[in-house]
Design a protein around this motif. Sequence first.
Motif, mmCIF file in Angstrom:
data_model
loop_
_atom_site.group_PDB
_atom_site.id
_atom_site.type_symbol
_atom_site.label_atom_id
_atom_site.label_comp_id
_atom_site.label_asym_id
_atom_site.label_seq_id
_atom_site.Cartn_x
_atom_site.Cartn_y
_atom_site.Cartn_z
ATOM 1 N N VAL A 32 0.471 -1.572 0.044
ATOM 2 C CA VAL A 32 -0.081 -0.226 0.077
ATOM 3 C C VAL A 32 0.394 1.577 -0.338
ATOM 4 O O VAL A 32 2.463 0.787 0.140
ATOM 5 C CB VAL A 32 -0.870 -0.136 1.340
ATOM 6 N N THR A 33 -0.226 2.480 -0.745
ATOM 7 C CA THR A 33 1.031 3.386 -0.489
ATOM 8 C C THR A 33 0.910 3.757 1.144
ATOM 9 O O THR A 33 -0.211 4.024 2.306
ATOM 10 C CB THR A 33 0.415 4.608 -0.882
ATOM 11 N N ARG A 34 1.159 4.981 1.864
ATOM 12 C CA ARG A 34 1.606 6.344 3.085
ATOM 13 C C ARG A 34 0.191 5.983 3.261
ATOM 14 O O ARG A 34 -0.365 6.206 4.189
ATOM 15 C CB ARG A 34 2.635 7.209 2.972
ATOM 16 N N ALA A 92 -1.655 3.127 5.291
ATOM 17 C CA ALA A 92 -1.031 2.505 6.334
ATOM 18 C C ALA A 92 -1.223 3.781 7.520
ATOM 19 O O ALA A 92 -1.530 3.286 8.417
ATOM 20 C CB ALA A 92 0.729 2.513 5.793
ATOM 21 N N ASP A 93 -1.218 4.778 7.054
ATOM 22 C CA ASP A 93 -1.585 6.434 7.712
ATOM 23 C C ASP A 93 -3.292 5.775 8.888
ATOM 24 O O ASP A 93 -2.918 6.197 9.732
ATOM 25 C CB ASP A 93 -1.168 7.618 7.524
ATOM 26 N N ARG A 132 2.877 -0.856 8.797
ATOM 27 C CA ARG A 132 3.357 -0.668 8.021
ATOM 28 C C ARG A 132 4.820 -1.261 7.115
ATOM 29 O O ARG A 132 5.139 -0.742 6.384
ATOM 30 C CB ARG A 132 4.163 0.664 8.919
ATOM 31 N N TYR A 180 3.876 -3.100 5.128
ATOM 32 C CA TYR A 180 3.205 -3.201 3.496
ATOM 33 C C TYR A 180 3.230 -1.594 3.116
ATOM 34 O O TYR A 180 3.109 -2.138 1.542
ATOM 35 C CB TYR A 180 1.941 -3.697 3.694
ATOM 36 N N GLN A 181 3.942 -0.919 4.046
ATOM 37 C CA GLN A 181 4.046 0.377 3.025
ATOM 38 C C GLN A 181 4.902 0.649 1.867
ATOM 39 O O GLN A 181 6.385 0.246 2.298
ATOM 40 C CB GLN A 181 4.331 1.230 4.170
ATOM 41 N N GLY A 186 9.053 3.267 3.460
ATOM 42 C CA GLY A 186 9.049 1.829 3.971
ATOM 43 C C GLY A 186 10.135 1.477 2.853
ATOM 44 O O GLY A 186 10.720 1.517 3.550
ATOM 45 N N PHE A 190 6.985 8.038 -3.143
ATOM 46 C CA PHE A 190 6.002 6.509 -3.934
ATOM 47 C C PHE A 190 7.003 5.495 -4.470
ATOM 48 O O PHE A 190 7.620 4.890 -4.726
ATOM 49 C CB PHE A 190 4.762 6.637 -3.641
#
Length: 220
Positions: free
Chosen positions: A133-135, A138-139, A145, A147-148, A153, A172
Amino acid sequence: MAGRLAVRFRTCLSAHVIMVDIDEKDRKLVTAVPGFGGNIVATVVCTGGKPEMATVSPGTYEAKPSDKEASVIMESIPEDLVRKRRIELVEKKTSPMPDLSRAERVVVAGLGTGGDLELIREFANLIGAAVGVTRPLADMGIMPRDYQIGTTGVSLRAKTVFVFGASGAPHFVYGIRDCGTIVAVNTDREAPIFENCDYCVVADLFDVLKALIKELRGGK
């Protein structure tokens, strides 16, 4: 562990860096450290004594096989020193999370998914891919995290990456720069991600996922 060692040695430590180099003039350790959520990258020069230390983000460098034989270093610890130290295993866990930096195929979900990863996971399962995933996701706590993807990440080295609903922010894009083939799906034809991929698909990501899943399931 790195932090405690740095304190013991009273030396410099650059943590979670994305680049390591040596200054040719002063022979000092130079590192690049992401800040402000990965939107900027600061250059850090160690000015303390030796040794100089750094911890590197997962996937930043690729491990290369060595043609040298491994050497074994044997050292005897004085018995009186052993008595003064006690090692206790408090807890041992095996993480179920995959090492994304080693995955050959990865499906990445961006904010455009709205946090709905049902089709993302189904598609990834059909092609034998890991999910990242993108940040922003995750946020939001959608995934851990681990998987970020990005400067703050994991950096990927996958042969194939599918990116769904990510705008393509610099922090990213850094995480996918060393990948083989990158396919991006976004409704915005001006999205920066399209400047950093091999195949651009301007469409609704859920429509694309449904079509791909149907094709992979033999039209069912």
